[in-house]
Scaffold this active site. Structure first.
Site, short mmCIF file in Angstrom:
data_model
loop_
_atom_site.label_atom_id
_atom_site.label_comp_id
_atom_site.label_asym_id
_atom_site.label_seq_id
_atom_site.Cartn_x
_atom_site.Cartn_y
_atom_site.Cartn_z
N HIS A 1 1.07 -1.02 0.37
CA HIS A 1 0.58 -0.23 0.02
C HIS A 1 0.89 1.56 -0.17
O HIS A 1 1.08 2.38 -0.87
CB HIS A 1 -0.77 0.09 1.47
CG HIS A 1 -2.02 1.17 1.25
ND1 HIS A 1 -3.30 1.41 1.53
CD2 HIS A 1 -1.25 2.12 1.65
CE1 HIS A 1 -3.09 2.28 1.54
NE2 HIS A 1 -2.53 2.95 2.02
N GLU A 2 2.03 1.23 0.86
CA GLU A 2 2.52 2.46 0.74
C GLU A 2 3.36 2.60 0.12
O GLU A 2 3.31 3.54 -0.76
CB GLU A 2 3.32 2.27 2.18
CG GLU A 2 2.36 2.32 3.35
CD GLU A 2 1.69 3.91 3.90
OE1 GLU A 2 1.71 4.74 2.90
OE2 GLU A 2 0.75 4.17 4.57
N HIS B 1 1.52 4.44 -2.09
CA HIS B 1 1.65 6.53 -2.51
C HIS B 1 3.82 6.30 -2.90
O HIS B 1 3.54 7.80 -4.11
CB HIS B 1 1.50 6.63 -0.83
CG HIS B 1 0.28 6.39 -0.39
ND1 HIS B 1 -0.84 7.11 -1.23
CD2 HIS B 1 -0.66 5.75 -0.02
CE1 HIS B 1 -1.54 6.72 -0.32
NE2 HIS B 1 -1.51 5.96 0.30
ZN ZN Z 1 -2.73 5.11 1.59
#
Ligand code: ZN
Length: 698
Positions: free
Chosen positions: A494-495, A498
């Site tokens: 997830h990170e 980003h």
């Molecule tokens: Zn997030």
């Protein structure tokens, strides 16, 4: 979680008529060229005493730049006003980019003290720009003529965004209202810091100490070792300490046989900020909501949610609430069925109690074993942090051709941080990536992606982004490397999504505005790859033997993909609904925080076995950028599930689909209208069915 807010263009702060700089400027690294690789911050030379004078200087320089825009005798044009504004404040941002990043990752009493000094300066400086009549008049002059002028899509997006930011910050108010606006902004900036300081202090002081070996019954060896090391680090040799940090808290709740201890650690977590002590956050939260209500009213909106959502994809509180309501019923049904299955196990054990909230992880783990023959601790050896990292690098290379090369010459803010040069397939440098994996007292909880500098174009050259990924993963112990849980694996993917967004960003201007409910698209889409069998075969290798995860185990992971989805969806939706309840208030003046939360959760029929993922007093998301925005994760969930289907329909590593995702989403999010970008990628609007299917809600 995404921390892009740090880079709001009009960032920092104030105009002190007389600025005394007690330190000689040449001793302060912010005042001169860094002379570091890729102009990265010289952490080895930055000291806490450098921040305040550098911010003060940054504010001064920014104000001079603003004054020059206003003093321009020529009529306002896009170049001499909008572009000039976009260019301004770079010195200040150089300092605040470092300070606010470090404030979360290596904080201290001293840093927190500096943050309190900076908050009113920065808030006032921001108001001096956004409430400046002459500056607004120039922006408005360009804005009013926009129909008759030729703009690129990004230019028009920037112009409309700028105009809206001025109006939304009170540019159309009268003098008395503007003065009140300034006071509200200053108070909010300070009291929000107070909330986070309280929370960190509460987290650091919430733990349980075990001194009797029998109380460790049920815990795997690695978890016991972690507890012993934590105790050692807290000067309690020979004991075991378990904290409210997720890597410690979750396995304890999953495996500890002693029910009373599970309850103790669970309560330590959910009572944070609600203990009527010096660090209590109830009155703090109430004040924050009240100030937000007042600010919204001043600007002509009935509630904070109405004000905030105007700029989001969802647009209105009604749209958010009906979206959440559509998911709530099937999710709650699913969670109730899960609770019933666990109660059956409890009954069969003849221990004679009813499932409680602190039992959920323990019996969910038993259910996982019974139903799917899957056990978290049997999986962890295949998810060694280094292997997962390599897997993510491989995925980024397969999709986007990116390569990651560690560079030990780049200064770091903490010895645990590692730094990578991120390169394009043709060798061109795309950006710099800092990764910081393990919990420490000076780091706030959770996981987030931020950075010291965003990408943009200046004088025909792309300024390299400096991106940080900060997590709180399971630490290595004396004889075991860091072995991640499935949740942690998902968090890492997830990170990293980003981070890819920040690294690939190719915006022409510094100013971006990403609707908060689209910001999780680049991150959440990455989670879809994490547990795909094709992907697991690449990176899930036993840390001791190097053996690839056995097909039978992959099959089990796949079969259990809907495991506990009712619980996870319900605790998440409950928190989203709580957030919306707070931000659809007209005033919080006469509210009792505890009763308000109880009523909001009672109204939706939340079962007592589940608490909202965050209770009000430690809901840090809604103090920051996720106010009336915690729903964004599942809103973006519609987008990412639908976007991932585009890969599933062809192949998991389809280069053409990846190139389109990169070009339309990763490079452009925040510089054009989000739905328009999505449609360019997918050829149509997103469908909700893939999300419902993924969560077992169809
Ligand atoms: Zn997030």
């Amino acid at each position: 979680m995404n921390k892009k807010t740090v880079f709001s263009k009009f960032v920092p702060a104030l105009l002190l008529a007389v600025l005394c700089l007690p330190l000689a400027a040449e001793d302060n690294p912010f005042f001169s060229a860094y002379n570091t690789p890729f102009d990265t911050p010289p952490f080895d030379r930055i000291q806490n005493t450098h921040y305040l004078p550098a911010v003060q200087e940054g504010i001064k320089r920014h104000q001079v730049e603003i004054d020059a825009i206003i003093a321009n005798p020529k009529a306002a044009t896009f170049q001499n006003t909008i572009e000039a504004l976009d260019n301004s404040g770079q010195f200040l941002e150089r300092v605040t980019g470092v300070f606010y990043s470090n404030l979360e990752a290596i904080t201290s009493k001293e840093m927190q003290e500096i943050a309190s000094q900076l908050a009113p300066l920065i808030s006032a400086h921001q108001d001096n720009i956004l409430l400046n009549d002459k500056l607004f008049a120039r922006v408005k002059a360009v804005y009013d003529r926009r129909a008759s002028m030729k703009f690129t899509v990004q230019q028009l997006y920037l112009l409309e965004n700028d105009y809206r930011q001025f109006v939304r910050n009170g540019a159309l108010l009268d003098e008395k209202q503007k003065a009140r606006m300034r006071d509200i902004n200053r108070d909010l900036s300070l009291i929000s810091l107070k909330f986070n300081d309280n929370l960190l202090a509460e987290t650091n002081s919430s733990f349980i100490v075990i001194d009797n070996k029998d109380d460790l019954a049920g815990l795997p060896e690695s978890v016991i070792a972690m507890g012993a090391e934590t105790a050692q680090s807290m000067n309690m040799p020979g004991k075991w300490v378990f904290t409210t940090q997720r890597p410690s808290w979750t396995p304890f709740l999953q495996y500890a046989d002693k029910r009373g201890l599970r309850e103790a650690l669970y309560s330590a977590y959910f009572m944070r900020g609600d203990r009527d002590n010096d660090q209590d956050n109830k009155a703090v939260l109430q004040k924050i909501i009240n100030l937000r209500c007042e600010r919204s009213k001043l600007l002509g909106y009935q509630t904070p949610a109405r004000f905030i959502l105007e700029e989001r994809m969802a647009k209105t509180p009604e749209a958010v609430n009906s979206f959440l309501a559509r998911l709530w019923k099937p999710a709650l049904e699913r969670a109730k069925a899960e609770a019933a299955e666990m109660q059956k196990i409890i009954d069969a054990e003849q221990v004679g109690f009813k499932l409680a909230s602190w039992d959920w992880w323990y019996y969910a783990e038993k259910l996982r074993k019974a139903k799917y023959d899957l056990d978290d601790s049997a999986l962890r050896p295949y998810f060694e942090l280094e292997n997962v990292k390599k897997g993510i690098f491989t995925l980024s290379e397969k999709l986007y051709g990116l390569k990651f090369v560690e560079n030990k010459a780049i200064p770091v803010y903490h010895p645990e941080v590692s730094v990578y040069e991120v390169k394009e397939a043709d060798g061109r440098l795309l950006g710099i990536l800092y990764m910081d994996f393990f919990p420490r007292d000076s780091k706030r909880g959770g996981a987030w992606t931020g950075g010291f500098r965003n990408a943009f174009w200046q004088k025909g050259k792309r300024v390299l982004p400096l991106v940080t990924v900060v997590c709180n993963f399971t630490k290595p112990t004396a004889d075991t490397p860091s072995l991640l849980s499935i949740d942690e694996v998902n968090t890492f993917f997830h990170e990293f999504g980003h981070a890819l967004n920040g690294l690939c960003a190719n915006n022409f201007y510094r100013t971006t505005n990403t609707p908060w409910d689209s910001v999780e698209l680049p991150s959440q889409i990455m989670e879809h790859w994490a547990l795909e069998p094709e992907m697991l075969n690449i990176y899930a290798k036993h840390y001791k033997t190097g053996e690839v995860i056995p097909a039978a185990l992959v099959e089990k992971i796949k079969n259990s993909s809907l495991f506990n989805q009712g619980f996870e969806t319900v605790e998440y939706l409950a928190a989203s609904i709580l957030d919306m309840a707070w931000h659809t208030l007209g005033s919080a003046a006469n509210i009792n925080v505890t009763r308000f939360e109880e009523k909001a959760m009672g109204d939706i029929g939340l079962i007592p076995e589940i608490l909202p993922r965050y209770r009000s007093t430690y809901f840090a998301h809604i103090i920051g950028g996720y106010a009336a925005g915690y729903y964004s994760y599942i809103w973006a969930g519609v987008l990412d599930a639908d976007a991932f289907e585009a890969f599933k329909e062809t192949s998991l590593f389809n280069k053409k689909t990846a190139a389109s995702f990169r070009k339309n989403i990763l490079e452009k999010l925040g510089t054009e209208e989000a739905m328009a970008l999505y449609k360019k990628f997918r050829g149509r609007e997103p469908k909700i069915e893939p999300l419902l299917k993924k969560r077992g809600l169809l």
